[in-house]
Design an enzyme around this catalytic site. Structure first.
Site, PDB file in Angstrom:
ATOM      1  N   ASN A 106       0.859  -1.188   0.000  1.00  0.00           N
ATOM      2  CA  ASN A 106       0.000   0.000   0.000  1.00  0.00           C
ATOM      3  C   ASN A 106       0.902   1.247   0.000  1.00  0.00           C
ATOM      4  O   ASN A 106       1.569   1.537   0.995  1.00  0.00           O
ATOM      5  CB  ASN A 106      -0.893  -0.068   1.249  1.00  0.00           C
ATOM      6  CG  ASN A 106      -1.840   1.097   1.352  1.00  0.00           C
ATOM      7  OD1 ASN A 106      -1.490   2.211   0.987  1.00  0.00           O
ATOM      8  ND2 ASN A 106      -3.031   0.837   1.857  1.00  0.00           N
ATOM      9  N   GLY A 159       0.203   4.321   0.052  1.00  0.00           N
ATOM     10  CA  GLY A 159      -0.200   5.343   1.028  1.00  0.00           C
ATOM     11  C   GLY A 159       0.479   5.088   2.372  1.00  0.00           C
ATOM     12  O   GLY A 159       0.970   6.019   3.024  1.00  0.00           O
ATOM     13  N   ASP A 169      -1.063  -3.678   9.906  1.00  0.00           N
ATOM     14  CA  ASP A 169      -2.399  -4.105   9.491  1.00  0.00           C
ATOM     15  C   ASP A 169      -3.403  -3.176  10.146  1.00  0.00           C
ATOM     16  O   ASP A 169      -3.363  -2.973  11.366  1.00  0.00           O
ATOM     17  CB  ASP A 169      -2.680  -5.552   9.878  1.00  0.00           C
ATOM     18  CG  ASP A 169      -3.880  -6.080   9.100  1.00  0.00           C
ATOM     19  OD1 ASP A 169      -3.812  -6.084   7.859  1.00  0.00           O
ATOM     20  OD2 ASP A 169      -4.882  -6.461   9.713  1.00  0.00           O
ATOM     21  N   PHE A 188      -5.368   8.134   1.939  1.00  0.00           N
ATOM     22  CA  PHE A 188      -5.825   6.992   1.151  1.00  0.00           C
ATOM     23  C   PHE A 188      -6.993   6.328   1.870  1.00  0.00           C
ATOM     24  O   PHE A 188      -7.387   6.738   2.962  1.00  0.00           O
ATOM     25  CB  PHE A 188      -4.673   5.987   0.924  1.00  0.00           C
ATOM     26  CG  PHE A 188      -4.190   5.318   2.177  1.00  0.00           C
ATOM     27  CD1 PHE A 188      -3.240   5.913   2.993  1.00  0.00           C
ATOM     28  CD2 PHE A 188      -4.688   4.064   2.563  1.00  0.00           C
ATOM     29  CE1 PHE A 188      -2.804   5.295   4.155  1.00  0.00           C
ATOM     30  CE2 PHE A 188      -4.245   3.428   3.713  1.00  0.00           C
ATOM     31  CZ  PHE A 188      -3.302   4.052   4.511  1.00  0.00           C
ATOM     32  N   GLY A 189      -7.510   5.275   1.243  1.00  0.00           N
ATOM     33  CA  GLY A 189      -8.542   4.462   1.891  1.00  0.00           C
ATOM     34  C   GLY A 189      -9.756   5.276   2.305  1.00  0.00           C
ATOM     35  O   GLY A 189     -10.327   6.046   1.524  1.00  0.00           O
ATOM     36  N   TYR A 190     -10.146   5.113   3.556  1.00  0.00           N
ATOM     37  CA  TYR A 190     -11.359   5.755   4.075  1.00  0.00           C
ATOM     38  C   TYR A 190     -11.100   7.185   4.587  1.00  0.00           C
ATOM     39  O   TYR A 190     -11.986   7.783   5.191  1.00  0.00           O
ATOM     40  CB  TYR A 190     -11.938   4.915   5.216  1.00  0.00           C
ATOM     41  CG  TYR A 190     -12.356   3.514   4.813  1.00  0.00           C
ATOM     42  CD1 TYR A 190     -13.624   3.262   4.284  1.00  0.00           C
ATOM     43  CD2 TYR A 190     -11.501   2.429   4.971  1.00  0.00           C
ATOM     44  CE1 TYR A 190     -14.018   1.983   3.916  1.00  0.00           C
ATOM     45  CE2 TYR A 190     -11.883   1.136   4.606  1.00  0.00           C
ATOM     46  CZ  TYR A 190     -13.135   0.921   4.082  1.00  0.00           C
ATOM     47  OH  TYR A 190     -13.520  -0.351   3.716  1.00  0.00           O
ATOM     48  N   ASP A 191      -9.926   7.734   4.348  1.00  0.00           N
ATOM     49  CA  ASP A 191      -9.603   9.075   4.870  1.00  0.00           C
ATOM     50  C   ASP A 191     -10.618  10.163   4.491  1.00  0.00           C
ATOM     51  O   ASP A 191     -10.900  11.055   5.305  1.00  0.00           O
ATOM     52  CB  ASP A 191      -8.201   9.515   4.417  1.00  0.00           C
ATOM     53  CG  ASP A 191      -7.105   8.824   5.216  1.00  0.00           C
ATOM     54  OD1 ASP A 191      -7.404   8.264   6.293  1.00  0.00           O
ATOM     55  OD2 ASP A 191      -5.947   8.852   4.770  1.00  0.00           O
ATOM     56  N   HIS A 219      -3.874   6.669  14.124  1.00  0.00           N
ATOM     57  CA  HIS A 219      -3.669   5.315  14.635  1.00  0.00           C
ATOM     58  C   HIS A 219      -2.269   4.812  14.285  1.00  0.00           C
ATOM     59  O   HIS A 219      -1.564   4.239  15.094  1.00  0.00           O
ATOM     60  CB  HIS A 219      -4.735   4.398  14.025  1.00  0.00           C
ATOM     61  CG  HIS A 219      -4.899   4.574  12.531  1.00  0.00           C
ATOM     62  ND1 HIS A 219      -5.109   5.794  11.944  1.00  0.00           N
ATOM     63  CD2 HIS A 219      -4.823   3.687  11.501  1.00  0.00           C
ATOM     64  CE1 HIS A 219      -5.178   5.661  10.632  1.00  0.00           C
ATOM     65  NE2 HIS A 219      -5.003   4.387  10.341  1.00  0.00           N
ATOM     66  N   ARG A 220      -1.855   5.074  13.029  1.00  0.00           N
ATOM     67  CA  ARG A 220      -0.551   4.579  12.567  1.00  0.00           C
ATOM     68  C   ARG A 220       0.582   5.302  13.281  1.00  0.00           C
ATOM     69  O   ARG A 220       1.599   4.691  13.606  1.00  0.00           O
ATOM     70  CB  ARG A 220      -0.474   4.782  11.043  1.00  0.00           C
ATOM     71  CG  ARG A 220       0.763   4.207  10.379  1.00  0.00           C
ATOM     72  CD  ARG A 220       0.560   3.975   8.886  1.00  0.00           C
ATOM     73  NE  ARG A 220      -0.445   2.954   8.660  1.00  0.00           N
ATOM     74  CZ  ARG A 220      -1.675   3.208   8.185  1.00  0.00           C
ATOM     75  NH1 ARG A 220      -2.019   4.439   7.846  1.00  0.00           N
ATOM     76  NH2 ARG A 220      -2.541   2.226   8.041  1.00  0.00           N
TER      77      ARG A 220
HETATM   78  P1  ITT Z   1      -0.811  -4.074   3.051  1.00  0.00           P
HETATM   79  O1  ITT Z   1      -1.497  -5.277   3.637  1.00  0.00           O
HETATM   80  O2  ITT Z   1      -0.025  -4.379   1.805  1.00  0.00           O
HETATM   81  O3  ITT Z   1      -0.019  -3.331   4.070  1.00  0.00           O
HETATM   82  P2  ITT Z   1      -3.523  -3.091   2.647  1.00  0.00           P
HETATM   83  O4  ITT Z   1      -4.066  -2.006   1.780  1.00  0.00           O
HETATM   84  O5  ITT Z   1      -4.000  -4.502   2.399  1.00  0.00           O
HETATM   85  O6  ITT Z   1      -1.934  -3.020   2.583  1.00  0.00           O
HETATM   86  P3  ITT Z   1      -4.644  -3.189   5.365  1.00  0.00           P
HETATM   87  O7  ITT Z   1      -5.143  -4.585   5.143  1.00  0.00           O
HETATM   88  O8  ITT Z   1      -3.861  -2.921   6.588  1.00  0.00           O
HETATM   89  O9  ITT Z   1      -3.763  -2.660   4.132  1.00  0.00           O
HETATM   90  O10 ITT Z   1      -5.824  -2.138   5.383  1.00  0.00           O
HETATM   91  C1  ITT Z   1      -7.101  -2.446   4.954  1.00  0.00           C
HETATM   92  C2  ITT Z   1      -7.788  -1.247   4.415  1.00  0.00           C
HETATM   93  O11 ITT Z   1      -8.120  -0.373   5.501  1.00  0.00           O
HETATM   94  C3  ITT Z   1      -6.967  -0.388   3.442  1.00  0.00           C
HETATM   95  O12 ITT Z   1      -6.982  -0.878   2.149  1.00  0.00           O
HETATM   96  C4  ITT Z   1      -7.726   0.936   3.577  1.00  0.00           C
HETATM   97  O13 ITT Z   1      -8.895   0.908   2.786  1.00  0.00           O
HETATM   98  C5  ITT Z   1      -8.118   0.947   5.052  1.00  0.00           C
HETATM   99  N1  ITT Z   1      -7.134   1.740   5.813  1.00  0.00           N
HETATM  100  C6  ITT Z   1      -6.094   1.279   6.548  1.00  0.00           C
HETATM  101  N2  ITT Z   1      -5.399   2.310   7.080  1.00  0.00           N
HETATM  102  C7  ITT Z   1      -6.015   3.428   6.676  1.00  0.00           C
HETATM  103  C8  ITT Z   1      -5.776   4.806   6.863  1.00  0.00           C
HETATM  104  O14 ITT Z   1      -4.755   5.251   7.576  1.00  0.00           O
HETATM  105  N3  ITT Z   1      -6.608   5.677   6.301  1.00  0.00           N
HETATM  106  C9  ITT Z   1      -7.656   5.261   5.569  1.00  0.00           C
HETATM  107  N4  ITT Z   1      -7.942   3.983   5.306  1.00  0.00           N
HETATM  108  C10 ITT Z   1      -7.135   3.065   5.862  1.00  0.00           C
END
Ligand code: ITT
Length: 202
Positions: A9, A11, A73, A162-165, A190-191
C-alpha cells in the site's frame, strides 16, 4: 539499521517514511520497501485480528529478505456496524474494489444511522529474520496497536491520504483526514501512535 516496510500500500509507505524521517527523526534507520524486493511473496491476510495479520506479514517478509521488517495491518471500525469493516476493511467491498467503491458501500450501510462514531486501528509488528542456527521463534516478533477515534461524514471530502480518509473526521477536528493533510494525520493517526510505540522496541 535497515528496516523493510512490508506493505504494498503506497499510502502506508508514504506515511511511515514521512513519520520515520521527520516526526520521529530516525535518520539512523535506512528504509526499504517491497518495491526493493519485487519478487517477495504475497502474504494472505487470513487471520482474525490486526495483530496476527501484522505479525504474519512481518515474519514472512523478514525471512524472505533476511532483514528486520515492519508490517502494518489496519482497519476502520464503525460502531453502527458493530465494528465492521474492521479487520476485513480491505476486502469488505470485494477483492478488486477501489477506495471510492469501499467508501460508497460504507456510507450506504450507515445511511440513516444517528451514531456515526468510528475508529481507525493499526497494529504494527516488527520481526527479526530467523537465523540459521536459531530455533527461538518466540521473541522474534513484537506487535503494538494504535487507535484514532472519530466520526464518519455523510459525503467524502478531501484528496490527501488513502482508503477511508475522505469520510473520517478525527475527534477534535472538523475536517476529514483527507482534508487535514499528511502533516496533521501523521501526528494524530492510529498509525503514528502505533509507530511511536514500535520505535521504542528498536
Ligand atoms: P498491506 O497489507 O499491503 O499493508 P492493505 O491495503 O492490504 O496493505 P490493510 O489490510 O492494513 O492494508 O488495510 C485495509 C484497508 O483499511 C486499506 O486498504 C484501507 O482501505 C483501510 N485503511 C487502513 N489504514 C487506513 C488509513 O490510515 N486511512 C484510511 N484507510 C485506511
Amino acid at each position: 539499521m535497515k528496516l523493510v516496510l512490508a506493505t504494498r500500500n503506497l499510502g502506508k509507505v508514504k506515511e511511515l517514511t514521512a513519520m520515520l524521517n521527520t516526526d520521529q527523526q530516525r535518520e539512523d534507520i535506512h528504509i526499504l520497501s517491497l518495491q526493493d524486493f519485487p519478487d517477495a511473496p504475497e502474504v494472505i491476510e487470513d487471520r482474525d485480528t490486526y495483530q496476527e495479520n501484522a505479525a504474519k506479514k512481518a515474519t514472512v517478509i523478514a525471512d524472505y529478505t533476511g532483514l528486520r521488517t515492519l508490517a502494518d495491518d489496519a482497519g476502520l471500525e464503525v460502531d453502527a456496524l458493530n465494528g465492521a469493516p474492521g479487520v476485513h476493511s480491505k476486502r469488505w467491498a470485494g477483492d478488486d474494489a477501489t477506495d471510492a467503491v469501499r467508501i460508497q458501500k460504507l456510507l450506504e450501510a450507515i445511511e440513516g444511522a444517528s451514531n456515526r462514531s468510528a475508529r481507525f486501528v493499526a497494529a504494527i509488528a516488527i520481526a527479526e529474520p530467523t537465523t540459521p542456527n536459531s530455533s527461538d521463534s518466540v521473541n522474534r516478533v513484537q506487535v503494538v496497536v494504535g487507535k484514532c477515534e472519530g466520526n464518519i461524514t455523510y459525503t467524502p471530502a478531501g484528496d490527501s491520504g488513502f482508503g477511508y480518509d475522505p469520510i473520517f473526521v478525527p475527534v477534535g477536528y472538523e475536517k476529514t483526514f483527507a482534508e487535514l493533510g499528511d502533516a496533521i494525520k501523521n501526528k494524530i493517526s492510529h498509525r503514528s501512535e502505533a509507530l511511536r510505540l514500535a520505535l521504542k522496541l528498536l
